[in-house]
Design a protein around this motif. Structure first.
Motif, PDB file in Angstrom:
ATOM      1  N   VAL A   1      24.875  42.080  23.729  1.00 28.76           N
ATOM      2  CA  VAL A   1      24.914  41.309  24.963  1.00 28.76           C
ATOM      3  C   VAL A   1      25.255  39.858  24.650  1.00 28.76           C
ATOM      4  O   VAL A   1      25.016  39.374  23.545  1.00 28.76           O
ATOM      5  N   LEU A   2      25.833  39.201  25.621  1.00 23.76           N
ATOM      6  CA  LEU A   2      26.108  37.764  25.544  1.00 23.76           C
ATOM      7  C   LEU A   2      25.149  37.091  26.516  1.00 23.76           C
ATOM      8  O   LEU A   2      25.172  37.363  27.714  1.00 23.76           O
ATOM      9  N   ILE A   3      24.298  36.243  25.980  1.00 26.10           N
ATOM     10  CA  ILE A   3      23.338  35.502  26.800  1.00 26.10           C
ATOM     11  C   ILE A   3      23.830  34.064  26.868  1.00 26.10           C
ATOM     12  O   ILE A   3      24.019  33.424  25.836  1.00 26.10           O
ATOM     13  N   THR A   4      24.090  33.580  28.064  1.00 24.16           N
ATOM     14  CA  THR A   4      24.568  32.218  28.264  1.00 24.16           C
ATOM     15  C   THR A   4      23.446  31.407  28.905  1.00 24.16           C
ATOM     16  O   THR A   4      22.902  31.806  29.933  1.00 24.16           O
ATOM     17  N   VAL A   5      23.106  30.290  28.271  1.00 27.92           N
ATOM     18  CA  VAL A   5      22.023  29.438  28.760  1.00 27.92           C
ATOM     19  C   VAL A   5      22.570  28.029  28.939  1.00 27.92           C
ATOM     20  O   VAL A   5      23.164  27.468  28.019  1.00 27.92           O
ATOM     21  N   GLU A   6      22.395  27.464  30.118  1.00 26.44           N
ATOM     22  CA  GLU A   6      22.719  26.069  30.368  1.00 26.44           C
ATOM     23  C   GLU A   6      21.400  25.315  30.276  1.00 26.44           C
ATOM     24  O   GLU A   6      20.469  25.584  31.040  1.00 26.44           O
ATOM     25  N   VAL A   7      21.298  24.384  29.312  1.00 22.06           N
ATOM     26  CA  VAL A   7      20.008  23.780  29.008  1.00 22.06           C
ATOM     27  C   VAL A   7      20.181  22.333  28.558  1.00 22.06           C
ATOM     28  O   VAL A   7      21.184  21.987  27.935  1.00 22.06           O
ATOM     29  N   VAL A   8      19.208  21.484  28.877  1.00 22.15           N
ATOM     30  CA  VAL A   8      19.191  20.094  28.429  1.00 22.15           C
ATOM     31  C   VAL A   8      18.376  20.028  27.142  1.00 22.15           C
ATOM     32  O   VAL A   8      17.198  20.386  27.128  1.00 22.15           O
ATOM     33  N   ILE A   9      19.050  19.585  26.051  1.00 23.05           N
ATOM     34  CA  ILE A   9      18.415  19.495  24.732  1.00 23.05           C
ATOM     35  C   ILE A   9      18.818  18.170  24.101  1.00 23.05           C
ATOM     36  O   ILE A   9      19.997  17.801  24.135  1.00 23.05           O
ATOM     37  N   PRO A  10      17.876  17.466  23.492  1.00 18.84           N
ATOM     38  CA  PRO A  10      18.249  16.256  22.738  1.00 18.84           C
ATOM     39  C   PRO A  10      19.219  16.627  21.607  1.00 18.84           C
ATOM     40  O   PRO A  10      19.027  17.648  20.933  1.00 18.84           O
ATOM     41  N   ALA A  11      20.228  15.800  21.393  1.00 23.29           N
ATOM     42  CA  ALA A  11      21.267  16.091  20.396  1.00 23.29           C
ATOM     43  C   ALA A  11      20.689  16.345  19.011  1.00 23.29           C
ATOM     44  O   ALA A  11      21.142  17.240  18.294  1.00 23.29           O
ATOM     45  N   LYS A  12      19.653  15.599  18.635  1.00 27.45           N
ATOM     46  CA  LYS A  12      19.085  15.738  17.290  1.00 27.45           C
ATOM     47  C   LYS A  12      18.358  17.065  17.103  1.00 27.45           C
ATOM     48  O   LYS A  12      18.090  17.472  15.981  1.00 27.45           O
TER      49      LYS A  12
ATOM     50  N   GLY B   1      18.965  25.207  33.245  1.00 28.27           N
ATOM     51  CA  GLY B   1      19.623  25.115  34.544  1.00 28.27           C
ATOM     52  C   GLY B   1      20.167  26.446  35.006  1.00 28.27           C
ATOM     53  O   GLY B   1      20.228  26.736  36.190  1.00 28.27           O
ATOM     54  N   CYS B   2      20.552  27.292  34.052  1.00 28.00           N
ATOM     55  CA  CYS B   2      21.194  28.543  34.398  1.00 28.00           C
ATOM     56  C   CYS B   2      21.032  29.506  33.224  1.00 28.00           C
ATOM     57  O   CYS B   2      21.067  29.097  32.061  1.00 28.00           O
ATOM     58  N   LEU B   3      20.866  30.780  33.522  1.00 28.77           N
ATOM     59  CA  LEU B   3      20.716  31.807  32.504  1.00 28.77           C
ATOM     60  C   LEU B   3      21.479  33.040  32.957  1.00 28.77           C
ATOM     61  O   LEU B   3      21.353  33.456  34.114  1.00 28.77           O
ATOM     62  N   ASN B   4      22.274  33.606  32.071  1.00 26.65           N
ATOM     63  CA  ASN B   4      23.058  34.783  32.412  1.00 26.65           C
ATOM     64  C   ASN B   4      23.070  35.729  31.220  1.00 26.65           C
ATOM     65  O   ASN B   4      23.233  35.299  30.081  1.00 26.65           O
ATOM     66  N   VAL B   5      22.880  37.012  31.486  1.00 24.68           N
ATOM     67  CA  VAL B   5      22.951  38.042  30.452  1.00 24.68           C
ATOM     68  C   VAL B   5      24.051  39.012  30.849  1.00 24.68           C
ATOM     69  O   VAL B   5      24.035  39.534  31.960  1.00 24.68           O
ATOM     70  N   SER B   6      25.007  39.238  29.929  1.00 23.23           N
ATOM     71  CA  SER B   6      26.148  40.112  30.214  1.00 23.23           C
ATOM     72  C   SER B   6      26.374  41.094  29.075  1.00 23.23           C
ATOM     73  O   SER B   6      26.239  40.731  27.910  1.00 23.23           O
ATOM     74  N   ARG B   7      26.761  42.273  29.413  1.00 20.25           N
ATOM     75  CA  ARG B   7      27.158  43.251  28.404  1.00 20.25           C
ATOM     76  C   ARG B   7      28.518  42.861  27.844  1.00 20.25           C
ATOM     77  O   ARG B   7      29.312  42.238  28.522  1.00 20.25           O
TER      78      ARG B   7
END
Length: 188
Positions: free
Chosen positions: A52-63, A39-45
């Protein structure tokens, strides 16, 4: 070809890694192989040189969550990969709204004040409005601005505040437990 729909929970994954060429491609490859919806991807120093800190908003099955975190940490450049349930740890985003200059007036000022939004730029024929918040609050303002005067909209991801690790937590191996002062909803 019809894309398959992944059923799972919305997660925020924070990845601390060395800033190397091709890193983002390797990370995205892990998500794309399994058709996870990003849904969203961000890369920050960060304040640590070359990290770098890479933040990913993602739908993943819990298992499958622990498996993907382990695979991400197997990438040579990755130090840590942490995950949070997006319902518990919201990811603030920044919304930009371009509206017609004709909208400028008392009702717009009231609306901006109500939503905590600001005018960031006045162009010849339009205004740029900026708001920081979760998806629901950005959508709410969008719906109230929607109409002939709304000329454009986009949103961008920011950092989940919980992903900001203290330096002493940065190098804790993934299998070890977090310190007792960490919140209960902390990394999976």
């Amino acid at each position: 070809m019809k894309a398959r729909t992944i059923m799972g929970t919305q997660n925020i994954i924070a990845i601390y890694a060395n800033d190397k060429k091709g890193l983002l491609s390797q990370i995205l490859n892990h998500f794309n192989k399994r058709d996870y919806q990003i849904g969203c991807l961000n890369v920050s120093r960060t304040d640590i040189q070359d990290i770098v800190l890479i933040t990913v908003e993602v739908v993943i099955p819990a298992k499958e969550l622990k498996t993907i975190l382990r695979k991400l940490e197997n990438i040579v450049e990755v130090y840590r990969a942490l995950a949070w349930d997006a319902k518990i740890v919201p990811l603030n985003k920044i919304g930009f709204y371009r509206v017609s200059l004709q909208l400028l007036g008392d009702s717009l000022w009231s609306l901006l004040q109500k939503h905590g939004a600001t005018i960031t730029k006045i162009l010849d024929d339009s205004l740029m409005i900026q708001k920081i918040g979760d998806d629901d609050s950005l959508t709410d303002l969008y719906n109230q601005l929607d109409g002939k005067h709304l000329l454009g909209f986009c949103k961008s991801g920011l950092i989940a505040q919980q992903s900001m690790l203290q330096l002493d937590q940065f190098f804790i191996p993934a299998g070890e437990s977090q310190p007792a002062h960490e919140p209960a909803y902390a990394p999976c």
